[in-house]
Write a protein that holds these residues in place. Sequence first.
Motif, short mmCIF file in Angstrom:
data_model
loop_
_atom_site.label_atom_id
_atom_site.label_comp_id
_atom_site.label_asym_id
_atom_site.label_seq_id
_atom_site.Cartn_x
_atom_site.Cartn_y
_atom_site.Cartn_z
N PRO A 12 1.68 -6.52 6.75
CA PRO A 12 1.19 -7.89 6.90
C PRO A 12 1.65 -8.78 5.74
N GLU A 13 1.98 -8.16 4.59
CA GLU A 13 2.37 -8.93 3.41
C GLU A 13 3.86 -9.20 3.32
N LYS A 14 4.66 -8.23 3.73
CA LYS A 14 6.09 -8.36 3.44
C LYS A 14 6.97 -7.44 4.30
N SER A 15 8.28 -7.73 4.22
CA SER A 15 9.26 -6.82 4.81
C SER A 15 9.67 -5.86 3.70
N GLU A 82 -0.07 -0.94 7.53
CA GLU A 82 -0.97 -1.75 6.69
C GLU A 82 -0.36 -1.93 5.30
N ALA A 83 0.21 -0.84 4.77
CA ALA A 83 0.87 -0.91 3.45
C ALA A 83 2.06 0.06 3.46
N ALA A 84 3.07 -0.28 2.69
CA ALA A 84 4.27 0.57 2.59
C ALA A 84 4.98 0.27 1.28
N GLU A 85 5.53 1.30 0.67
CA GLU A 85 6.35 1.10 -0.52
C GLU A 85 7.53 2.06 -0.49
N ARG A 86 8.68 1.57 -0.91
CA ARG A 86 9.80 2.47 -1.13
C ARG A 86 9.44 3.41 -2.28
N ARG A 88 10.98 4.35 -4.86
CA ARG A 88 11.29 3.86 -6.21
C ARG A 88 10.32 2.78 -6.68
N ASP A 89 9.60 2.15 -5.75
CA ASP A 89 8.68 1.05 -6.11
C ASP A 89 7.25 1.52 -6.34
N ILE A 90 7.00 2.82 -6.14
CA ILE A 90 5.63 3.31 -6.32
C ILE A 90 5.27 3.31 -7.80
N ASP A 91 4.14 2.69 -8.11
CA ASP A 91 3.62 2.66 -9.47
C ASP A 91 2.67 3.85 -9.61
N VAL A 92 3.15 4.88 -10.31
CA VAL A 92 2.38 6.14 -10.38
C VAL A 92 1.08 5.96 -11.14
N GLU A 93 1.12 5.18 -12.22
CA GLU A 93 -0.12 4.98 -13.00
C GLU A 93 -1.18 4.30 -12.14
N ARG A 94 -0.75 3.34 -11.34
CA ARG A 94 -1.69 2.66 -10.45
C ARG A 94 -2.28 3.64 -9.44
N ALA A 95 -1.41 4.50 -8.88
CA ALA A 95 -1.89 5.48 -7.90
C ALA A 95 -2.84 6.48 -8.54
N LYS A 96 -2.56 6.85 -9.80
CA LYS A 96 -3.45 7.80 -10.50
C LYS A 96 -4.81 7.16 -10.75
N LYS A 100 -8.43 8.40 -9.23
CA LYS A 100 -9.63 8.63 -10.05
C LYS A 100 -10.82 7.87 -9.45
N ARG A 101 -10.60 6.62 -9.10
CA ARG A 101 -11.70 5.83 -8.51
C ARG A 101 -12.20 6.48 -7.23
N ALA A 102 -11.25 6.93 -6.39
CA ALA A 102 -11.63 7.54 -5.11
C ALA A 102 -12.40 8.84 -5.34
N ASP A 125 -6.41 9.92 -0.04
CA ASP A 125 -5.19 10.37 0.65
C ASP A 125 -4.01 9.47 0.30
N ARG A 126 -4.25 8.14 0.29
CA ARG A 126 -3.16 7.21 -0.05
C ARG A 126 -2.65 7.50 -1.45
N ALA A 127 -3.58 7.66 -2.39
CA ALA A 127 -3.17 7.89 -3.78
C ALA A 127 -2.39 9.20 -3.90
N HIS A 129 -0.67 10.84 -1.58
CA HIS A 129 0.66 10.68 -0.97
C HIS A 129 1.62 9.93 -1.90
N ARG A 130 1.10 8.86 -2.51
CA ARG A 130 1.97 8.05 -3.39
C ARG A 130 2.43 8.87 -4.60
N ILE A 131 1.48 9.59 -5.20
CA ILE A 131 1.82 10.37 -6.40
C ILE A 131 2.84 11.46 -6.03
P1 ATP Z 1 -5.12 0.04 -5.22
O1 ATP Z 1 -6.58 0.38 -5.36
O2 ATP Z 1 -4.30 0.42 -6.42
O3 ATP Z 1 -4.87 -1.37 -4.74
P2 ATP Z 1 -4.89 0.94 -2.52
O4 ATP Z 1 -4.60 2.28 -1.93
O5 ATP Z 1 -6.24 0.37 -2.24
O6 ATP Z 1 -4.58 1.03 -4.08
P3 ATP Z 1 -3.44 -0.50 -0.55
O7 ATP Z 1 -4.59 -1.24 0.06
O8 ATP Z 1 -2.91 0.69 0.19
O9 ATP Z 1 -3.79 -0.10 -2.05
O10 ATP Z 1 -2.22 -1.50 -0.78
C1 ATP Z 1 -2.40 -2.85 -1.24
C2 ATP Z 1 -1.02 -3.36 -1.69
O11 ATP Z 1 -0.65 -2.79 -2.93
C3 ATP Z 1 0.11 -3.05 -0.72
O12 ATP Z 1 1.05 -4.09 -0.78
C4 ATP Z 1 0.70 -1.78 -1.31
O13 ATP Z 1 2.08 -1.65 -0.96
C5 ATP Z 1 0.52 -2.01 -2.82
N1 ATP Z 1 0.29 -0.79 -3.59
C6 ATP Z 1 -0.86 -0.05 -3.60
N2 ATP Z 1 -0.75 0.97 -4.47
C7 ATP Z 1 0.51 0.91 -4.97
C8 ATP Z 1 1.25 1.71 -5.91
N3 ATP Z 1 0.70 2.79 -6.50
N4 ATP Z 1 2.51 1.34 -6.21
C9 ATP Z 1 3.06 0.26 -5.64
N5 ATP Z 1 2.44 -0.54 -4.75
C10 ATP Z 1 1.17 -0.22 -4.42
#
Ligand code: ATP
Length: 139
Positions: A12-15, A82-86, A88-96, A100-102, A125-127, A129-131
Amino acid sequence: MAGNIKIEVVTPEKSVVSEEAQIVMAPGTMGEFGVLVGHTPFFTTLKMGVIKYKDAKGEERCVFVTEGFAEALPDRVTILAEAAERRRDIDVERAKAALKRAEERLAKESGKQDMDFMRAKIALDRALHRIQLAETRRH
Ligand code: ATP
């Protein structure tokens, strides 16, 4: 049939992806499937997982996707999620941090099977998968 197929991954946010691919593999809810140019049209739901494709040069590319839909036509495959990232664009610290929050939410909700518990489980599960996907990045 020779030739490439167009892959589009859209949220919904981007291509997220819009390019030519030699082959696309995706996690359908009924199982993993592959699409080549000339494929019979079909529509399916997707589970959370990884879209893999070979780009026009034959390089393997990976994209994390949440649950969504895929439409395959003979010359293109379109993924809506709903959400997708390549990878190379995954931010591992954010996913970690999200992991932790989950985990904390799940510990608090332990034993319950309500909406908050389910949401926390899906966020976990999202976190994970990303990690996991980010860890397969070449350094
Ligand atoms: P967070 O709590 O960090 O937002 P989330 O799982 O709730 O994680 P989503 O709702 O799945 O996040 O995604 C919201 C937006 O943030 C989407 O555009 C998604 O691509 C992006 N996003 C979420 N987590 C990451 C990540 N670790 N690295 C890069 N982009 C992310």
